[in-house]
Design an enzyme around this catalytic site. Structure first.
Site, PDB file in Angstrom:
ATOM      1  NE  ARG A 361      52.674 -57.524   4.739  1.00  0.00           N
ATOM      2  CZ  ARG A 361      53.690 -57.948   5.485  1.00  0.00           C
ATOM      3  NH1 ARG A 361      54.918 -57.605   5.152  1.00  0.00           N
ATOM      4  NH2 ARG A 361      53.469 -58.681   6.543  1.00  0.00           N
ATOM      5  CD  GLN A 379      53.767 -62.743   7.274  1.00  0.00           C
ATOM      6  OE1 GLN A 379      52.685 -62.654   7.819  1.00  0.00           O
ATOM      7  NE2 GLN A 379      54.751 -61.924   7.537  1.00  0.00           N
ATOM      8  CG  ASP A 381      52.627 -64.925  11.487  1.00  0.00           C
ATOM      9  OD1 ASP A 381      53.591 -64.905  12.248  1.00  0.00           O
ATOM     10  OD2 ASP A 381      51.868 -63.950  11.283  1.00  0.00           O
ATOM     11  CE  LYS A 462      64.098 -56.073  13.596  1.00  0.00           C
ATOM     12  NZ  LYS A 462      63.835 -55.953  12.191  1.00  0.00           N
ATOM     13  CG  HIS A 508      54.675 -61.212  15.889  1.00  0.00           C
ATOM     14  ND1 HIS A 508      53.405 -60.996  15.446  1.00  0.00           N
ATOM     15  CD2 HIS A 508      54.948 -60.189  16.724  1.00  0.00           C
ATOM     16  CE1 HIS A 508      52.928 -59.896  15.981  1.00  0.00           C
ATOM     17  NE2 HIS A 508      53.840 -59.386  16.766  1.00  0.00           N
TER      18      HIS A 508
END
Ligand code: ZN
Ligand code: ZN
Length: 635
Positions: A361, A379, A381, A462, A508
């Site tokens: 990023r 990550q 993930d 979240k 996620h």
């Protein structure tokens, strides 16, 4: 009329009564500690008049928002002091930030950090005078007139940018006037402890085409004890800085040829590999599968995921055979493609698909910071596909995994649930189901949690997991996000029990978050003294003299063959020197072998953090260290 208090009870108030007066009638003590008020969830000044029925709460010094209000108010006092000392100086903005506040100034003649003491002394006078913060709602024309009169060109620019019809408030304390949204503390005397910390240049509005202004940074607390504890923590944090320890222990470095992209050295790779090994073990046990998706994918994919339109400036893009590509900034779209590759049935659910994916990023160079803020990171993930009826149980499973994994690092944590924001996609009904499921899962697991109303992502609610390190700092690492958008964008389907095709629920979740950042955090948490299971070198075997070198080899080989990370030091140096070096490398165990040990086939073991040696057989030591590794004990 009545207002609703936080405990749910009603309290009778007069229409137009100020928040402060209400506080005083509730209790004198409450009024004494009152910083501001919260009316229908919004922070307001204590002199705010209550005109209609509302949810009403007095914010005291104990409230986490109180510190922000105090610090921002201290920024006003800073500006007042600066204007008194440097009348030609122009003022810009003065918000509270993560650990204090700053105010941005345009000084006619630059100041230096040596001037901070003088400014602090002026601030002390203002605080001692206990000036009242008062405010008035004004029209845009009135605000502009006042700031033009005061020749505050930056304020004029800010007022001109305020949308038509928005309320503008002017605040003043002493002779100082500012345009501000507020709220502030009632009086300057409430600032019990503050310190100006540094100055730095900053472009006006963060734009390098604009003039460079001077930011004066500081912090403030409600008590001297809190301020002292803060600076102690800062001192401790400096000692533990992972960039410093990272160099000393040979973990990682960052080179000018790849800003924000860490190079890992052998010891750093060892720790990363241990983190990953542990992650795989735990996820396998928890029923996850692991996939790997490509590092770069074409524009079409990023258009479907929405990144091309909303995230492009943070992505590294390039052309291949005239087609646009981007290096992945997230693993999710790849995970969606993986799901679509096959037809799925409700019987497979919950389907838990993990990926340790490296993402890139673009972060602006000014924000980069060691492993904490980087341009590429891995990550941990995972995407979980499931039925609506499985949300609650699955969230509970993830939280159990979080609990177990963080325990291995001795980290405690707290949970925050963020709910539907104003700007959201999807049905309110779906949101309600999702939020209720998350709440129920949190309740079932029996952990306290904080609710951040309206703070969820636009695509779903979240749960954020905030860990606390050894010196009291908190870090958000893990997160569990319910996504109501991506399955739609990618047209994900499964065959339901009734044979129809339905859209799966998808979450996620990450536990380490970024493995790189997590490595930085635990480096500081342990101050480089990693537990045995993580330590790059677990044992160092050293000889006192040449005569015991053969036995050093024997011990070394035995440990090495059993998979222990062992090094030997048979240099012709003095034993004291070798020990000091091993201590500075924070190696958990030292084995010192003299003539006697070599003769008796024993080892003298010295544990990190102690000065004593304990003599034991090699087998006994092997048992001891293997137990440390297996139990992941922290000492
Ligand atoms: Zn203000
Ligand atoms: Zn994802």
């Amino acid at each position: 009329m009545e207002v609703r208090l936080k405990d749910g009870s009603k309290f009778e108030v007069l229409k137009g009564e100020s928040a402060y007066d209400i506080a005083k009638r509730i209790s004198e003590g409450l009024a004494r500690n009152a910083v501001c008020a919260r009316v229908d969830g919004k922070l307001v000044d204590l002199d705010m008049k209550i005109e209609k029925e509302c949810d009403f709460e007095i914010v005291t010094t104990k409230d986490k928002d109180a510190l922000i209000v105090l610090r921002h108010s201290t920024a006003h006092v800073l500006a007042e002091a600066v204007k008194e000392l440097y009348p030609t100086c122009k003022i810009a903005i003065g918000p509270a930030n993560e650990d204090g506040f700053f105010y941005e100034f345009d000084f006619q003649n630059n100041i230096s950090e040596a001037d901070l003491e003088k400014i602090e002394n002026q601030m002390k006078k203002i605080i001692k005078a206990d000036e009242k913060f008062s405010h008035a709602v004004v029209t845009r024309a009135q605000a502009l007139k006042k700031m033009k009169e005061l020749q505050e060109k930056y304020k004029v620019e800010l007022i001109e940018a305020i949308p038509e019809g928005e309320t503008i408030t002017m605040y003043s304390q002493g002779n100082f006037v500012d345009v501000c949204r507020g709220p502030h503390i009632p009086r300057t005397g409430m600032i019990k402890a503050f310190k100006l910390t540094r100055i730095a240049g900053a472009y006006w509005k963060g734009d390098e085409k604009n003039k460079m202004l001077t930011r004066v940074y500081g912090t403030a607390f409600f008590s001297k004890a809190d301020l002292d504890a803060y600076f102690e923590m800062i001192e401790e944090a400096k000692k533990r800085d992972h960039r410093k320890i990272g160099r000393e222990l040979g973990l990682f470095f960052i080179d000018e040829h790849a800003p924000g992209m860490p190079f890992y050295m052998p010891n750093g790779v060892t720790i990363r590999n241990e983190l990953i090994k542990y992650w795989r073990e735990m996820h396998k046990k928890a029923g996850y599968v692991e996939i790997e998706t490509p590092m770069a994918m074409n524009r079409k994919l990023w258009e479907i995921s929405g990144h091309w339109d909303h995230y492009k400036e943070n992505m590294y893009t390039f052309k291949v055979e005239d087609e646009d590509f981007a290096i992945k900034p997230m693993n999710c779209p790849g995970g969606m493609i993986y799901y679509k590759e096959n037809i799925h049935s409700y019987r497979e659910f919950p389907l838990r698909v993990g990926e340790l994916g490296k993402v890139h990023r673009h972060e602006s160079s000014g924000t980069l910071h060691g492993l904490f803020r980087v341009r590429c990171f891995t990550q941990d993930d995972a995407h979980i596909f499931m039925l609506p009826s499985q949300i609650e149980n699955e969230i509970k499973n993830v939280l159990t995994l979080v609990e177990e994994m963080y325990k291995a690092f001795g980290l405690t944590y707290h949970l925050e649930l963020s709910t539907m924001p104003e700007n959201h996609i999807g049905d309110v009904k779906d949101w309600e189901l999702a939020e209720t499921s998350l709440k129920n899962a949190l309740k079932k697991i029996g952990k306290d949690f904080v609710i951040n109303e309206g703070d969820g992502a636009f695509y779903g609610p979240k749960i954020d997991i905030h860990i606390k390190d050894a010196i009291g700092r908190t870090w958000q690492c893990g997160t569990i996000q319910l996504d109501m958008q991506l399955p739609k964008r990618f047209n994900l389907e499964y065959v339901a029990e009734d044979g129809t095709k339905k859209e799966p629920i998808m979450i996620h979740r990450v536990i380490y978050g970024s493995i790189d950042r997590f490595l930085g955090i635990i480096t500081e948490n342990f101050a480089g003294a990693f537990p045995v299971w993580l330590a790059p070198v677990q044992v160092k075997v050293m000889n006192v003299s040449e005569k015991s070198e053969a036995f050093v080899d024997e011990v070394y080989n035995k440990l090495f063959d059993e998979g222990i990370r062992v090094e030997k030091d048979v240099r012709g140096e003095k034993i004291g020197y070798k020990i000091r070096e091993a201590v500075s490398q924070k190696i958990p165990y030292m084995i010192i072998i003299g003539e006697q040990e070599a003769q008796n086939k024993n080892v003298s073991v010295r544990k990190r953090g102690t000065n004593e040696t304990v003599t034991m057989s090699v087998d006994e030591f092997m048992k001891l260290i293997k137990k440390d590794i297996k139990t992941k004990v922290i000492w």
